[in-house]
Scaffold this motif. Structure first.
Motif, PDB file in Angstrom:
ATOM      1  N   HIS A 189       0.827  -1.204   0.000  1.00  0.00           N
ATOM      2  CA  HIS A 189       0.000   0.000   0.000  1.00  0.00           C
ATOM      3  C   HIS A 189       0.861   1.255   0.000  1.00  0.00           C
ATOM      4  O   HIS A 189       0.460   2.277  -0.579  1.00  0.00           O
ATOM      5  CB  HIS A 189      -0.951   0.015   1.196  1.00  0.00           C
ATOM      6  CG  HIS A 189      -1.962   1.116   1.114  1.00  0.00           C
ATOM      7  ND1 HIS A 189      -2.916   1.178   0.118  1.00  0.00           N
ATOM      8  CD2 HIS A 189      -2.150   2.221   1.887  1.00  0.00           C
ATOM      9  CE1 HIS A 189      -3.656   2.260   0.279  1.00  0.00           C
ATOM     10  NE2 HIS A 189      -3.207   2.910   1.340  1.00  0.00           N
ATOM     11  N   ILE A 244       0.355   4.256  -2.643  1.00  0.00           N
ATOM     12  CA  ILE A 244       0.252   5.687  -2.345  1.00  0.00           C
ATOM     13  C   ILE A 244       1.248   6.471  -3.179  1.00  0.00           C
ATOM     14  O   ILE A 244       0.918   7.517  -3.770  1.00  0.00           O
ATOM     15  CB  ILE A 244       0.484   5.946  -0.840  1.00  0.00           C
ATOM     16  CG1 ILE A 244      -0.632   5.315  -0.004  1.00  0.00           C
ATOM     17  CG2 ILE A 244       0.563   7.448  -0.562  1.00  0.00           C
ATOM     18  CD1 ILE A 244      -0.415   5.407   1.497  1.00  0.00           C
ATOM     19  N   LEU A 264      -5.550   5.437  10.006  1.00  0.00           N
ATOM     20  CA  LEU A 264      -4.923   5.246   8.703  1.00  0.00           C
ATOM     21  C   LEU A 264      -4.046   6.432   8.337  1.00  0.00           C
ATOM     22  O   LEU A 264      -3.295   6.373   7.373  1.00  0.00           O
ATOM     23  CB  LEU A 264      -5.987   5.032   7.628  1.00  0.00           C
ATOM     24  CG  LEU A 264      -6.958   3.869   7.873  1.00  0.00           C
ATOM     25  CD1 LEU A 264      -7.949   3.760   6.721  1.00  0.00           C
ATOM     26  CD2 LEU A 264      -6.205   2.567   8.067  1.00  0.00           C
ATOM     27  N   VAL A 322       0.685   9.509   6.575  1.00  0.00           N
ATOM     28  CA  VAL A 322      -0.242   8.505   6.049  1.00  0.00           C
ATOM     29  C   VAL A 322       0.437   7.147   6.148  1.00  0.00           C
ATOM     30  O   VAL A 322       1.641   7.031   5.927  1.00  0.00           O
ATOM     31  CB  VAL A 322      -0.676   8.825   4.606  1.00  0.00           C
ATOM     32  CG1 VAL A 322      -1.398  10.160   4.554  1.00  0.00           C
ATOM     33  CG2 VAL A 322       0.501   8.851   3.653  1.00  0.00           C
ATOM     34  N   TYR A 323      -0.329   6.117   6.488  1.00  0.00           N
ATOM     35  CA  TYR A 323       0.254   4.834   6.838  1.00  0.00           C
ATOM     36  C   TYR A 323       0.329   3.880   5.647  1.00  0.00           C
ATOM     37  O   TYR A 323      -0.669   3.609   4.986  1.00  0.00           O
ATOM     38  CB  TYR A 323      -0.522   4.193   7.977  1.00  0.00           C
ATOM     39  CG  TYR A 323      -0.406   4.960   9.280  1.00  0.00           C
ATOM     40  CD1 TYR A 323       0.733   5.729   9.554  1.00  0.00           C
ATOM     41  CD2 TYR A 323      -1.414   4.930  10.231  1.00  0.00           C
ATOM     42  CE1 TYR A 323       0.855   6.425  10.736  1.00  0.00           C
ATOM     43  CE2 TYR A 323      -1.290   5.630  11.424  1.00  0.00           C
ATOM     44  CZ  TYR A 323      -0.161   6.384  11.669  1.00  0.00           C
ATOM     45  OH  TYR A 323      -0.031   7.077  12.844  1.00  0.00           O
ATOM     46  N   LEU A 360      -1.309  -0.413   5.526  1.00  0.00           N
ATOM     47  CA  LEU A 360      -2.765  -0.517   5.590  1.00  0.00           C
ATOM     48  C   LEU A 360      -3.230  -1.965   5.674  1.00  0.00           C
ATOM     49  O   LEU A 360      -4.132  -2.296   6.455  1.00  0.00           O
ATOM     50  CB  LEU A 360      -3.384   0.158   4.359  1.00  0.00           C
ATOM     51  CG  LEU A 360      -4.890  -0.040   4.168  1.00  0.00           C
ATOM     52  CD1 LEU A 360      -5.666   0.702   5.233  1.00  0.00           C
ATOM     53  CD2 LEU A 360      -5.320   0.419   2.782  1.00  0.00           C
ATOM     54  N   GLU A 368      -7.917  11.318   0.743  1.00  0.00           N
ATOM     55  CA  GLU A 368      -8.245  10.104  -0.006  1.00  0.00           C
ATOM     56  C   GLU A 368      -7.705  10.105  -1.430  1.00  0.00           C
ATOM     57  O   GLU A 368      -7.264   9.066  -1.950  1.00  0.00           O
ATOM     58  CB  GLU A 368      -9.769   9.910  -0.022  1.00  0.00           C
ATOM     59  CG  GLU A 368     -10.244   8.676  -0.752  1.00  0.00           C
ATOM     60  CD  GLU A 368      -9.737   7.374  -0.131  1.00  0.00           C
ATOM     61  OE1 GLU A 368      -9.797   6.340  -0.822  1.00  0.00           O
ATOM     62  OE2 GLU A 368      -9.278   7.394   1.030  1.00  0.00           O
ATOM     63  N   THR A 397      -4.184   8.824  -1.158  1.00  0.00           N
ATOM     64  CA  THR A 397      -3.869   7.546  -0.505  1.00  0.00           C
ATOM     65  C   THR A 397      -4.726   6.372  -0.967  1.00  0.00           C
ATOM     66  O   THR A 397      -4.244   5.244  -1.036  1.00  0.00           O
ATOM     67  CB  THR A 397      -4.022   7.664   1.019  1.00  0.00           C
ATOM     68  OG1 THR A 397      -5.416   7.824   1.349  1.00  0.00           O
ATOM     69  CG2 THR A 397      -3.229   8.833   1.572  1.00  0.00           C
ATOM     70  N   SER A 407      -6.768   5.018   0.869  1.00  0.00           N
ATOM     71  CA  SER A 407      -6.833   4.150   2.048  1.00  0.00           C
ATOM     72  C   SER A 407      -8.258   3.866   2.497  1.00  0.00           C
ATOM     73  O   SER A 407      -8.596   2.737   2.874  1.00  0.00           O
ATOM     74  CB  SER A 407      -6.042   4.772   3.200  1.00  0.00           C
ATOM     75  OG  SER A 407      -4.671   4.871   2.882  1.00  0.00           O
ATOM     76  N   TRP A 408      -9.105   4.885   2.486  1.00  0.00           N
ATOM     77  CA  TRP A 408     -10.453   4.670   3.008  1.00  0.00           C
ATOM     78  C   TRP A 408     -11.321   3.898   2.015  1.00  0.00           C
ATOM     79  O   TRP A 408     -12.221   3.177   2.434  1.00  0.00           O
ATOM     80  CB  TRP A 408     -11.072   6.007   3.413  1.00  0.00           C
ATOM     81  CG  TRP A 408     -10.545   6.443   4.744  1.00  0.00           C
ATOM     82  CD1 TRP A 408     -11.077   6.175   5.963  1.00  0.00           C
ATOM     83  CD2 TRP A 408      -9.343   7.175   4.993  1.00  0.00           C
ATOM     84  NE1 TRP A 408     -10.293   6.696   6.960  1.00  0.00           N
ATOM     85  CE2 TRP A 408      -9.218   7.324   6.397  1.00  0.00           C
ATOM     86  CE3 TRP A 408      -8.352   7.737   4.170  1.00  0.00           C
ATOM     87  CZ2 TRP A 408      -8.155   7.991   6.996  1.00  0.00           C
ATOM     88  CZ3 TRP A 408      -7.303   8.405   4.751  1.00  0.00           C
ATOM     89  CH2 TRP A 408      -7.202   8.528   6.155  1.00  0.00           C
ATOM     90  N   ARG A 422     -10.203   1.402   0.271  1.00  0.00           N
ATOM     91  CA  ARG A 422      -9.820   0.022   0.570  1.00  0.00           C
ATOM     92  C   ARG A 422     -10.415  -0.442   1.894  1.00  0.00           C
ATOM     93  O   ARG A 422     -10.790  -1.610   2.043  1.00  0.00           O
ATOM     94  CB  ARG A 422      -8.301  -0.107   0.580  1.00  0.00           C
ATOM     95  CG  ARG A 422      -7.674   0.070  -0.806  1.00  0.00           C
ATOM     96  CD  ARG A 422      -6.167  -0.131  -0.769  1.00  0.00           C
ATOM     97  NE  ARG A 422      -5.807  -1.493  -0.389  1.00  0.00           N
ATOM     98  CZ  ARG A 422      -5.745  -2.519  -1.221  1.00  0.00           C
ATOM     99  NH1 ARG A 422      -6.046  -2.343  -2.499  1.00  0.00           N
ATOM    100  NH2 ARG A 422      -5.386  -3.715  -0.801  1.00  0.00           N
TER     101      ARG A 422
END
Length: 394
Positions: free
Chosen positions: A62, A66, A129, A154-155, A158, A200, A203, A205-206, A208
């Motif tokens: 991930h 990103i 996240l 940001v991580y 994930l 978002e 990333t 991330s949300w 996913r």
């Protein structure tokens, strides 16, 4: 003499057991940000001026996703040799803040973040996240919790973060074991230290996370809240009704004057309608509620806007979370340093002094004011939004 650095491997908002999610009250440095914070206006997608990645971030799929998203938008990703980020501190505190606010770091989440903490009264568990937000809300409730220059983190890990959530299913106490909210299942809050929609597009991330919960065949729910409206990439996802998106809204005197860099309330409500039509459970986070001049009229107009936004939505699942304004000695000091010209009322003499579970001091509205506000909101939401369920008042 070496340049001061920011350790991006350390969380921006360290957990403080004595005062989680609030200022601890100790002396803090302040910043005059009057020339930094944008005025309230239609929000644009945040474009960080600098994006860096720690070596460990490259080890995670991930993290590389990103980086690809960022580079596709024409932003170069700088690979750090270690977790030390230089070039952030300026000649003045304001310059340091501005540089940090415009920087995003792709990092691996600290080990402490993988042990989830309860997040009453919102949800059973909190997981992160990312940390950091590009908005400039003059009442920011994180003001006393964040430490160091506010580089958004940001991580990259994930997949590991999401995989670790299964161990917490059924173990919460806020929704899992309370009859009034048991239908929500085990709830996981994913927006404590950031605004998901602000990040978002950088990333993914949300999205996913929504898909992860949609495929998780269990009584669970992902929850996040936002002051932005960029929800198009969430429409059509296989969410299975296991993600509740809440739009943070307020009356015009508050949202127009104190929420710099965010989307307009009308645009947020249009986003809420899009999500509701796509079958998402949705919600309102009305916060921070303030008894501004002629507040009944202004909040009444807000509720009417909400009613118009959800009119005709089939199978509407709408909730409301009602949160009054409060502050701590530490957060007041930080906010007045950030926004010295703010009109935000933070007068200790007009407030009630409360002590938290671990002794932290906070200032809330007097009991009479709280009762008046609560009574009005409960009655007016029942009248204007009869299908809306109030989850809590605080």
């Amino acid at each position: 003499m070496t340049e001061p650095f920011v350790d991006v491997d350390q969380p921006l908002a360290p957990d403080v057991p004595a005062a989680p999610h609030s200022a601890s009250g100790e002396a803090v440095r302040t910043f005059d940000l009057s020339a930094v914070a944008p005025a309230a206006r239609p929000a644009r997608r945040w474009t960080p001026r600098r994006v860096v990645a720690t070596p460990a971030a490259y080890d995670h799929p991930h993290g590389r996703r990103i980086m690809a998203l960022v580079e596709a938008q024409g932003i170069e990703v700088e690979r750090l040799r270690a977790n030390r980020l230089t070039g952030v501190r300026g000649e003045t505190d304001r310059e340091t803040y501005a540089r940090a606010k415009a920087t995003m770091a792709i990092v691996v989440s600290p080990p402490a973040r993988r042990t989830l903490q309860p997040i009453a009264p919102s949800a059973d568990w909190r997981f992160d996240l990312a940390e950091g937000c590009p908005a400039h809300c003059q009442y920011c409730y994180l003001a006393g919790s964040l430490s160091g220059p506010p580089v958004t983190r940001v991580y990259a890990d994930l997949d590991d973060i999401l995989a670790g959530l299964a161990a917490y299913e059924g173990r919460g106490t806020i929704t899992s074991r309370r009859a009034a909210r048991r239908d929500e299942g085990t709830t996981f809050e994913a927006s404590c230290y950031t605004d998901p929609l602000a990040l978002e597009h950088l990333t993914g991330s949300w999205r996913r996370a929504v898909e992860h919960f949609g495929a998780w065949d269990a009584p669970v729910q992902l929850r996040w809240t936002t002051k932005f409206d960029d929800v198009d990439t969430f429409v059509g996802l296989p969410h299975a009704g296991r993600t509740r998106v809440r739009l943070s809204v307020n009356c015009a005197p508050v949202s127009d004057r104190m929420e710099g860099g965010t989307s307009r309330v009308a645009d947020r409500l249009a986003a809420l309608r899009k999500l509701a039509l796509d079958g998402y459970p949705v919600g309102l986070t009305i916060a921070p509620i303030m008894p501004v001049e002629d507040w009944r009229t202004h909040y009444g107009l807000l509720l009417d806007q909400v009613a118009a936004a959800v009119e005709g939505v089939p199978g509407l699942d709408l909730t409301a979370e009602l949160i009054t304004h409060r502050f701590t000695p530490g957060s007041k000091e930080v906010l007045l340093g950030w926004y010295p010209r703010t009109k935000l009322e933070m007068d200790e003499e007009s407030r009630s002094r409360k002590h938290g579970k671990f002794g932290a001091v906070k200032y809330v509205y007097p009991a009479g004011t709280m009762a008046e506000l609560r009574g009005w909101f409960e009655a007016e939401i029942a009248a204007r939004l009869p299908s809306c369920r109030i989850l809590y008042w605080t």
